[in-house]
Design an enzyme around this catalytic site. Structure first.
Site, PDB file in Angstrom:
ATOM      1  N   GLU A   1     -25.385 -29.142  21.544  1.00 21.20           N
ATOM      2  CA  GLU A   1     -25.312 -27.848  20.847  1.00 21.20           C
ATOM      3  C   GLU A   1     -26.321 -26.863  21.415  1.00 21.20           C
ATOM      4  O   GLU A   1     -27.421 -27.252  21.811  1.00 21.20           O
ATOM      5  CB  GLU A   1     -25.629 -28.054  19.355  1.00 21.20           C
ATOM      6  N   ASP A   2     -25.949 -25.614  21.402  1.00 28.19           N
ATOM      7  CA  ASP A   2     -26.873 -24.578  21.860  1.00 28.19           C
ATOM      8  C   ASP A   2     -27.978 -24.338  20.830  1.00 28.19           C
ATOM      9  O   ASP A   2     -29.146 -24.518  21.089  1.00 28.19           O
ATOM     10  CB  ASP A   2     -26.123 -23.262  22.166  1.00 28.19           C
TER      11      ASP A   2
ATOM     12  N   ASP B   1     -28.532 -23.010  13.410  1.00 32.03           N
ATOM     13  CA  ASP B   1     -29.035 -21.939  12.547  1.00 32.03           C
ATOM     14  C   ASP B   1     -28.956 -22.421  11.101  1.00 32.03           C
ATOM     15  O   ASP B   1     -29.880 -23.049  10.600  1.00 32.03           O
ATOM     16  CB  ASP B   1     -28.204 -20.679  12.801  1.00 32.03           C
TER      17      ASP B   1
ATOM     18  N   PHE C   1     -32.038 -12.852  16.256  1.00 32.54           N
ATOM     19  CA  PHE C   1     -30.838 -13.058  17.061  1.00 32.54           C
ATOM     20  C   PHE C   1     -31.236 -13.055  18.534  1.00 32.54           C
ATOM     21  O   PHE C   1     -31.858 -12.134  19.034  1.00 32.54           O
ATOM     22  CB  PHE C   1     -29.800 -11.961  16.787  1.00 32.54           C
ATOM     23  N   VAL C   2     -30.879 -14.121  19.235  1.00 33.09           N
ATOM     24  CA  VAL C   2     -31.266 -14.260  20.637  1.00 33.09           C
ATOM     25  C   VAL C   2     -30.026 -14.357  21.535  1.00 33.09           C
ATOM     26  O   VAL C   2     -28.957 -14.756  21.085  1.00 33.09           O
ATOM     27  CB  VAL C   2     -32.164 -15.497  20.866  1.00 33.09           C
TER      28      VAL C   2
ATOM     29  N   ASP D   1     -24.528 -15.436  23.404  1.00 34.46           N
ATOM     30  CA  ASP D   1     -23.977 -14.105  23.670  1.00 34.46           C
ATOM     31  C   ASP D   1     -24.238 -13.113  22.552  1.00 34.46           C
ATOM     32  O   ASP D   1     -24.496 -13.480  21.405  1.00 34.46           O
ATOM     33  CB  ASP D   1     -22.461 -14.207  23.832  1.00 34.46           C
TER      34      ASP D   1
ATOM     35  N   ARG E   1     -24.385 -14.102  28.374  1.00 33.49           N
ATOM     36  CA  ARG E   1     -24.413 -15.562  28.499  1.00 33.49           C
ATOM     37  C   ARG E   1     -25.058 -16.009  29.814  1.00 33.49           C
ATOM     38  O   ARG E   1     -25.657 -17.074  29.887  1.00 33.49           O
ATOM     39  CB  ARG E   1     -22.989 -16.135  28.429  1.00 33.49           C
TER      40      ARG E   1
HETATM   41  P1  XMP Z   1     -24.760 -22.526  12.071  1.00 37.81           P
HETATM   42  O1  XMP Z   1     -25.285 -21.409  11.212  1.00 37.81           O
HETATM   43  O2  XMP Z   1     -23.545 -23.166  11.482  1.00 37.81           O
HETATM   44  O3  XMP Z   1     -24.251 -21.782  13.363  1.00 37.81           O
HETATM   45  O4  XMP Z   1     -25.843 -23.512  12.415  1.00 37.81           O
HETATM   46  C1  XMP Z   1     -24.731 -22.060  14.606  1.00 37.81           C
HETATM   47  C2  XMP Z   1     -23.957 -21.221  15.586  1.00 37.81           C
HETATM   48  O5  XMP Z   1     -24.217 -19.826  15.344  1.00 37.81           O
HETATM   49  C3  XMP Z   1     -24.385 -19.149  16.549  1.00 37.81           C
HETATM   50  N1  XMP Z   1     -25.736 -18.562  16.574  1.00 37.81           N
HETATM   51  C4  XMP Z   1     -26.183 -17.708  17.494  1.00 37.81           C
HETATM   52  N2  XMP Z   1     -25.589 -17.215  18.588  1.00 37.81           N
HETATM   53  N3  XMP Z   1     -27.554 -15.983  19.098  1.00 37.81           N
HETATM   54  C5  XMP Z   1     -26.270 -16.323  19.378  1.00 37.81           C
HETATM   55  O6  XMP Z   1     -25.747 -15.856  20.382  1.00 37.81           O
HETATM   56  C6  XMP Z   1     -28.219 -16.456  18.022  1.00 37.81           C
HETATM   57  O7  XMP Z   1     -29.376 -16.098  17.807  1.00 37.81           O
HETATM   58  C7  XMP Z   1     -27.497 -17.372  17.179  1.00 37.81           C
HETATM   59  N4  XMP Z   1     -27.827 -18.028  16.042  1.00 37.81           N
HETATM   60  C8  XMP Z   1     -26.725 -18.759  15.703  1.00 37.81           C
HETATM   61  C9  XMP Z   1     -24.176 -20.158  17.633  1.00 37.81           C
HETATM   62  O8  XMP Z   1     -22.839 -20.057  18.082  1.00 37.81           O
HETATM   63  C10 XMP Z   1     -24.388 -21.497  17.002  1.00 37.81           C
HETATM   64  O9  XMP Z   1     -23.631 -22.530  17.569  1.00 37.81           O
HETATM   65 MG    MG Z   2     -21.799 -16.552  19.789  1.00 39.05          MG
END
Ligand code: XMP
Ligand code: MG
Length: 191
Positions: free
Chosen positions: A109-110, A113, A162-163, A169, A175
């Site tokens: 996972e990236d 949140d 937000f990053v 993205d 990206r």
């Molecule tokens: P949850 O809230 O379910 O969601 O943990 C996680 C997903 O939300 C996106 N996400 C971000 N994407 N910058 C982004 O570009 C951010 O700062 C950010 N914070 C959350 C991301 O797709 C992640 O998988």
């Molecule tokens: Mg996104």
């Protein structure tokens, strides 16, 4: 060739540098490899598109140095919720191509949140009878602690901002930025 990159003017500040990401991925790969040294059939990496694509590519190559062998699967999911926060109700846009029964799965996972997406995904994968399911997330935001998702391997704890970059993205852009940073406020204003 141009002196700078097109995005330089849009980035307010760097949160995690390219070098820090590289070092951290090597560290995470060593840990995951050590914990999976005896994993029958190697590790099945499941990348969550699109944000984790850079991490998947670099993490898989780093794992290659330490073993065991890996295979790659890709999933795409979308939250039913509106806006920028997820609802926890998830729709599968692209499912696994293969059976994961008896496999040692590592979700790549990236960023975690709220953790709702991940929590849903773990249940979904666990319902398909893998031997083990672990999660490696490169970034974690402070809200993640509110939901009980066992993210075993975490790269960086970052502030609740937000990053973008390194796969992440804003409106599908940034990206390709090799580091993770925060956009200038005017970037949001003009979109
Ligand atoms: P949850 O809230 O379910 O969601 O943990 C996680 C997903 O939300 C996106 N996400 C971000 N994407 N910058 C982004 O570009 C951010 O700062 C950010 N914070 C959350 C991301 O797709 C992640 O998988
Ligand atoms: Mg996104």
């Amino acid at each position: 060739m141009a002196d700078g990159s097109w995005y330089d003017a849009d980035i307010d500040r760097v949160i995690i540098s390219e070098e820090q990401i590289k070092e951290k991925i090597a560290e995470l790969a060593q840990k995951v490899a050590a914990d999976h040294a005896d994993a029958e059939g190697g590790i099945l990496l499941v990348c969550v598109l699109k944000g984790a694509v850079m991490f998947m590519a670099d993490f898989a190559r780093a794992l290659g140095h330490y073993g065991p062998s890996t295979e790659m699967e890709f999933m795409a999911v979308s939250s039913y919720g509106q806006g920028r926060t997820s609802s926890g109700v998830v729709r599968i846009l692209k499912d696994l191509d293969r059976d994961i029964t008896g496999r040692h799965v590592v979700i790549v996972e990236d960023i975690v949140d709220s953790g709702l997406t991940l929590s849903w995904l773990m249940k979904y994968l666990e319902s398909r009878s893998p031997e083990t399911v672990d999660v490696v997330a490169l970034f974690r935001k402070p809200d993640a602690v509110k939901v009980q998702v066992p993210v075993k391997y975490v790269g960086f704890d970052i502030p609740n901002e937000f990053v973008v970059g390194y796969g992440l993205d804003f409106a599908e852009r940034y990206r390709e930025v090799p580091y993770v940073g925060v956009l200038k406020p005017e970037v949001y204003a003009r979109s």
